[in-house]
Design an enzyme around this catalytic site. Structure first.
Site, PDB file in Angstrom:
ATOM      1  N   ALA A 168      -0.890   1.933   1.802  1.00 30.00           N
ATOM      2  CA  ALA A 168      -0.526   1.175   3.001  1.00 30.00           C
ATOM      3  C   ALA A 168       0.955   1.337   3.327  1.00 30.00           C
ATOM      4  O   ALA A 168       1.333   1.451   4.501  1.00 30.00           O
ATOM      5  CB  ALA A 168      -0.874  -0.301   2.820  1.00 30.00           C
ATOM      6  N   ASP A 169       1.793   1.343   2.305  1.00 26.80           N
ATOM      7  CA  ASP A 169       3.229   1.544   2.542  1.00 26.80           C
ATOM      8  C   ASP A 169       3.494   2.917   3.137  1.00 26.80           C
ATOM      9  O   ASP A 169       4.321   3.064   4.043  1.00 26.80           O
ATOM     10  CB  ASP A 169       3.997   1.383   1.235  1.00 26.80           C
ATOM     11  CG  ASP A 169       4.257  -0.071   0.886  1.00 26.80           C
ATOM     12  OD1 ASP A 169       4.956  -0.743   1.651  1.00 26.80           O
ATOM     13  OD2 ASP A 169       3.751  -0.532  -0.149  1.00 26.80           O
ATOM     14  N   GLY A 170       2.810   3.942   2.618  1.00 26.86           N
ATOM     15  CA  GLY A 170       3.023   5.289   3.131  1.00 26.86           C
ATOM     16  C   GLY A 170       2.597   5.417   4.579  1.00 26.86           C
ATOM     17  O   GLY A 170       3.312   5.999   5.412  1.00 26.86           O
TER      18      GLY A 170
END
Length: 398
Positions: A168-170
């Site tokens: 999700a961060d990426g």
């Protein structure tokens, strides 16, 4: 070498873990002048994440590449005042503090836009700037859980499965970088002003999960876990070869599905009415998997990949990082490139995201020690004297 695409754009990276900083890294790879703000005592948390070699944190070495690093305590009035001076001539601020934190420090977007109306403020949080969950602590893991991703990942009879990396961060980092570029285009090409970007990490996950929302809204369908299978087409799975390797097969296109079944010796299924659609094939995944898996199990990896290649069918070996390092396609693209680190020497890391013919990105340097650029940034950009810098250090502001 031609000027970089983002040459002249100044980005202040005041974010941590991991979407905001990675977005700033992407912008820096294409020439933005990125200034990384770290707390004087704590530093960026990524310096303590993951393995290190000779005291050098490897995650930070990549995440901090192409960035000048300064220390600054934004929570102190002197630090906030210095931040205003820095942001008065910047183009972009990326931050991921909990909603209300910048406001409490006197650094709200409204205040910053009084100082610099052209500033783009990208605010990256788990749930956005408003709503009942806005003030909850949140990381990408929560977005992976609440978006529906974990619920459809894993085997049908197993638990929901989270990814073993910052998915999700990426995805949010890519989204944030794109949002910043959209805001810069609006400002610079359309005569607009600065603005605020409110990016909730959970929302890009909803987008990449595709048609789930529409399927539920229109048909009441709730997608279930199917392991490596797809609800949209078949055969689509991982299969083990005779020599113990694994391959992935995809048949998203009808023509590819037909070629695969011809290749594995079962062209008769192509004539079946259900074979004409992806959904129909998915409903017969057991039968198709048996045909494909049985054929692959009787052959070694090299034979499987060669046969699929000749048949113009889609197959890929399941790699770990050792395979990535030796694959000729990745080598041709320089996907894992070599960068010189002052401590580690030659270091292999993922290259810039994409190739541009006129303004290519580049990795100028790896992540630097905390505060390595204090003198350069504060003296050259803000005109602070050596005595002023010493006083700020002695009082813990920088």
């Amino acid at each position: 070498m031609p000027p970089a695409a983002l040459s002249g754009v100044t980005v202040v990276d005041a974010a941590t873990l991991f979407a905001g900083p990675l977005a700033a890294t992407i912008l820096g790879d294409y020439g933005a002048d990125v200034i990384k703000i770290e707390h004087p005592a704590k530093g960026d948390p990524s310096r303590g994440h993951g393995p290190a070699r000779d005291g050098v944190p490897l995650w930070w070495t990549m995440l901090g590449r192409n960035k000048q690093t300064v220390t600054l305590d934004l929570g102190r009035p002197e630090g906030a005042a210095l931040a205003k001076r820095l942001l008065s001539e910047a183009d972009v601020l990326i931050e991921n503090f909990r909603p209300g934190t910048l406001e409490r420090w006197g650094l709200s977007p409204e205040v910053l836009h009084e100082v610099n109306p052209r500033l783009i403020v990208a605010r990256v949080t788990a749930f956005g700037q408003h709503g009942p969950y806005a003030h909850r602590p949140g990381f990408g893991t929560l977005a992976e859980a609440m978006s529906g991703f974990a619920a459809i990942t894993g085997e049908p009879d197993g638990p929901p499965t989270l990814p073993p990396f910052g998915l999700a961060d990426g995805i949010s980092a890519l989204t944030c970088a794109q949002a910043v570029m959209t805001a810069l285009y609006h400002r610079d090409a359309r005569g607009g002003t600065g603005q605020v970007i409110d990016l909730a990490i959970v929302e890009p996950m909803l987008t990449v999960l595709g048609m789930q929302a529409m399927a539920y809204d229109q048909l009441g369908l709730v997608q279930q876990r199917t392991g490596n299978r797809s609800v949209n087409n078949a055969p689509r799975n991982t299969y083990r070869t005779r020599d113990g390797r694994w391959v992935a097969v995809s048949t998203s296109a009808q023509a590819i599905a037909e070629r695969v079944m011809d290749l594995v010796g079962h062209p008769e299924v192509i004539a079946e009415p259900w074979f004409a659609t992806g959904a129909g094939r998915a409903a017969h995944a057991d039968e198709l998997d048996a045909h494909v898996g049985g054929w692959i199990a009787r052959r070694d990896l090299d034979e499987v990949t060669r046969a699929f290649d000749e048949a113009q069918a889609a197959v890929a070996p399941i790699y770990d990082i050792t395979d990535v390092f030796t694959d000729p396609q990745f080598a041709a693209l320089d996907s894992i490139t070599t960068v010189d680190d002052p401590v580690l020497g030659p270091l292999r890391m993922p290259n810039v995201l994409y190739r541009m013919s006129q303004t290519p990105g580049r990795i100028g340097w790896t992540g630097r020690p905390r505060g390595a650029d204090n003198d350069t940034v504060y003296r050259e950009r803000l005109g602070l004297t050596p005595d002023e810098l010493t006083a700020l250090r002695d009082t813990g502001v920088i």
